[in-house]
Design a protein around this motif. Structure first.
Motif, short mmCIF file in Angstrom:
data_model
loop_
_atom_site.label_atom_id
_atom_site.label_comp_id
_atom_site.label_asym_id
_atom_site.label_seq_id
_atom_site.Cartn_x
_atom_site.Cartn_y
_atom_site.Cartn_z
N GLU A 185 0.83 -1.20 0.00
CA GLU A 185 0.00 0.00 0.00
C GLU A 185 0.87 1.26 0.00
N ALA A 186 1.89 1.26 0.84
CA ALA A 186 2.80 2.41 0.89
C ALA A 186 3.54 2.57 -0.43
N ARG A 187 4.00 1.46 -1.00
CA ARG A 187 4.71 1.52 -2.27
C ARG A 187 3.81 2.06 -3.39
N ALA A 188 2.54 1.70 -3.37
CA ALA A 188 1.60 2.19 -4.38
C ALA A 188 1.42 3.69 -4.26
N HIS A 189 1.38 4.20 -3.05
CA HIS A 189 1.26 5.65 -2.86
C HIS A 189 2.51 6.37 -3.36
N ILE A 190 3.67 5.78 -3.12
CA ILE A 190 4.92 6.38 -3.61
C ILE A 190 4.91 6.43 -5.14
N ASP A 191 4.52 5.32 -5.76
CA ASP A 191 4.48 5.27 -7.22
C ASP A 191 3.49 6.29 -7.78
N HIS A 192 2.35 6.45 -7.11
CA HIS A 192 1.34 7.43 -7.54
C HIS A 192 1.91 8.84 -7.46
N PHE A 193 2.63 9.12 -6.38
CA PHE A 193 3.22 10.45 -6.21
C PHE A 193 4.23 10.74 -7.32
N LEU A 194 5.10 9.77 -7.59
CA LEU A 194 6.14 9.97 -8.59
C LEU A 194 5.54 10.08 -10.00
N LYS A 195 4.48 9.35 -10.25
CA LYS A 195 3.85 9.38 -11.57
C LYS A 195 3.13 10.69 -11.82
N ASN A 196 2.45 11.19 -10.79
CA ASN A 196 1.60 12.38 -10.97
C ASN A 196 2.29 13.67 -10.57
N LYS A 197 3.49 13.57 -9.96
CA LYS A 197 4.26 14.76 -9.58
C LYS A 197 3.42 15.75 -8.76
N THR A 198 2.73 15.21 -7.74
CA THR A 198 1.93 16.08 -6.88
C THR A 198 2.84 16.87 -5.95
N GLN A 199 2.26 17.87 -5.28
CA GLN A 199 3.06 18.78 -4.47
C GLN A 199 3.07 18.42 -2.98
N GLU A 200 2.38 17.37 -2.60
CA GLU A 200 2.29 17.01 -1.18
C GLU A 200 3.48 16.14 -0.80
N VAL A 201 4.65 16.78 -0.77
CA VAL A 201 5.88 16.02 -0.57
C VAL A 201 5.94 15.38 0.82
N GLU A 202 5.23 15.99 1.80
CA GLU A 202 5.25 15.41 3.15
C GLU A 202 4.62 14.02 3.14
N LYS A 203 3.63 13.77 2.27
CA LYS A 203 3.03 12.44 2.17
C LYS A 203 4.03 11.46 1.55
N TYR A 204 4.80 11.93 0.60
CA TYR A 204 5.82 11.10 -0.03
C TYR A 204 6.81 10.61 1.02
N PHE A 205 7.27 11.52 1.87
CA PHE A 205 8.21 11.12 2.92
C PHE A 205 7.55 10.16 3.92
N PHE A 206 6.26 10.40 4.21
CA PHE A 206 5.56 9.51 5.14
C PHE A 206 5.52 8.08 4.59
N TRP A 207 5.15 7.94 3.31
CA TRP A 207 5.04 6.59 2.75
C TRP A 207 6.40 5.93 2.62
N LYS A 208 7.45 6.72 2.33
CA LYS A 208 8.79 6.15 2.30
C LYS A 208 9.19 5.65 3.69
N ALA A 209 8.85 6.42 4.70
CA ALA A 209 9.12 5.99 6.08
C ALA A 209 8.35 4.72 6.41
N ALA A 210 7.11 4.62 5.91
CA ALA A 210 6.30 3.43 6.17
C ALA A 210 6.95 2.18 5.57
N VAL A 211 7.50 2.31 4.38
CA VAL A 211 8.19 1.17 3.75
C VAL A 211 9.39 0.75 4.60
N ILE A 212 10.14 1.73 5.09
CA ILE A 212 11.30 1.43 5.92
C ILE A 212 10.89 0.67 7.18
N ILE A 213 9.80 1.11 7.83
CA ILE A 213 9.34 0.46 9.05
C ILE A 213 8.84 -0.95 8.75
N CYS A 214 8.15 -1.14 7.63
CA CYS A 214 7.71 -2.49 7.27
C CYS A 214 8.91 -3.41 7.06
#
Length: 334
Positions: free
Chosen positions: A201-230
């Motif tokens: 789920e976290a990886r899918a959010h990261i891929d969506h962010f990178l594909k759509n180049k959205t501006q909510e970078v704090e969410k990108y960092f959150f999902w990257k952190a989630a992958v690390i914790i998993c």
């Protein structure tokens, strides 16, 4: 709404007859007599990681810190354990949390011992004492409590400190119990989908962010952190699986050797994947809970909440299939 269940009176009577086995009784007695151990290795790896990640995003720094702790902190499997994932390798012990609440240990800067419990001081080695002191130096003004207290003083003046000093607010921030954090997990999802589902789920959010180049970078960092914790959670489970196999190879008692092999197989499967049995469900909960303790020791193991609702299907399926008896279930729960 949870489905209405017909009460099995015979099963309830069988449950009422269960008693603690000899190993659980020995563990109970060991807890009463074991010395309290202040574990410093979590703090050591927290400090090392914080220095290594200086300048990175705060959320990623915290995630990498927990990952380093999970991959290196000492673990153990004691003779009493059929579920693994205790706090440290000893009967009784706890981690320090200087990275979260700052310089909170009474006696840290003296040579007379640290006030580890309400009534007792804990004598730690010079090496351990220096680990804790270095952590206090490193995290000064960089931990949540110091940062929040600074803002309180700037915005509200002296009265928040006066309230704490007068003990009108208990616990205060120094306890590590913050209003915007939780130690309650969605165990139903963890048990039925597994940690890999969270990672996907976290990886899918990261891929969506990178594909759509959205501006909510704090969410990108959150999902990257989630992958690390998993990934850190899976690494911790693998460490226990490896340790169980190592102990099984050296075990002379055939029954305990087989039990250790079973522990290894279970830790290979959960919490990465959905639990398939009552035993696996409990083991998954404990390992995920240990990760929470490694992240935030003040929270210890997370609350089970309505454990009966999400554990019952595993329990009753094993009971009905003959895979589990109420006595075995009690042993696992104890």
């Amino acid at each position: 709404m949870f489905p209405t269940r017909k009460i099995n009176e015979d099963l309830l009577r069988e449950i009422d007859k269960t008693t603690l086995d000899d190993r659980r009784i020995r563990w109970k007695e060991a807890i009463k007599t074991a010395p309290y151990t202040m574990l410093t290795d979590r703090q050591k790896y927290a400090t090392e990681s914080w220095k290594e990640t200086e300048g990175e995003d705060l959320e990623l720094r915290r995630a990498k810190m927990v990952q380093k702790i999970a991959e290196n902190v000492a673990i153990g499997i004691l003779e009493y354990d059929c579920i693994v994932g205790r706090i440290g390798p000893y009967v009784v012990g706890n981690y320090t949390e200087i990275d979260i609440v700052g310089d909170y240990l009474d006696g840290l800067w003296s040579e007379d011992g640290i006030q580890g419990t309400l009534h007792n001081k804990v004598n730690v080695s010079h090496e351990d004492l220096e680990i804790l002191r270095e952590a206090a130096r490193t995290f000064k003004n960089q931990n949540p409590v110091d940062c929040v207290n600074k803002v309180f003083a700037e915005v509200l003046g002296d009265w928040p400190r006066d309230v704490v000093d007068a003990h009108l607010k208990d616990p205060d921030l120094s306890s590590g119990n913050f209003g915007n954090c939780t130690n309650t997990f969605d165990f139903d999802k963890i048990l039925n989908q597994g940690v890999l589902a969270y990672r996907a789920e976290a990886r899918a959010h990261i891929d969506h962010f990178l594909k759509n180049k959205t501006q909510e970078v704090e969410k990108y960092f959150f999902w990257k952190a989630a992958v690390i914790i998993c990934d850190a959670t899976l690494a911790l489970a693998k460490r226990y699986a490896d340790l169980a196999r190592e102990k099984a190879a050296a075990e002379s008692d055939p029954a305990r050797r087989e039990e250790l092999r079973q522990i290894a197989e279970i830790c290979d499967h959960v919490p990465a994947h959905p639990a398939r049995s009552f035993h696996e469900a409990l083991q998954s909960m404990v390992l995920v809970g240990l990760m929470k303790a490694l992240e935030h020791p003040m929270h210890n193991q997370p609350h089970w909440g309505r454990g009966d609702t999400y554990l019952y299907p595993f329990f009753i399926n094993d009971i009905n299939s003959g895979k589990l008896t109420p006595q075995q279930a009690l042993t696992l729960l104890a």
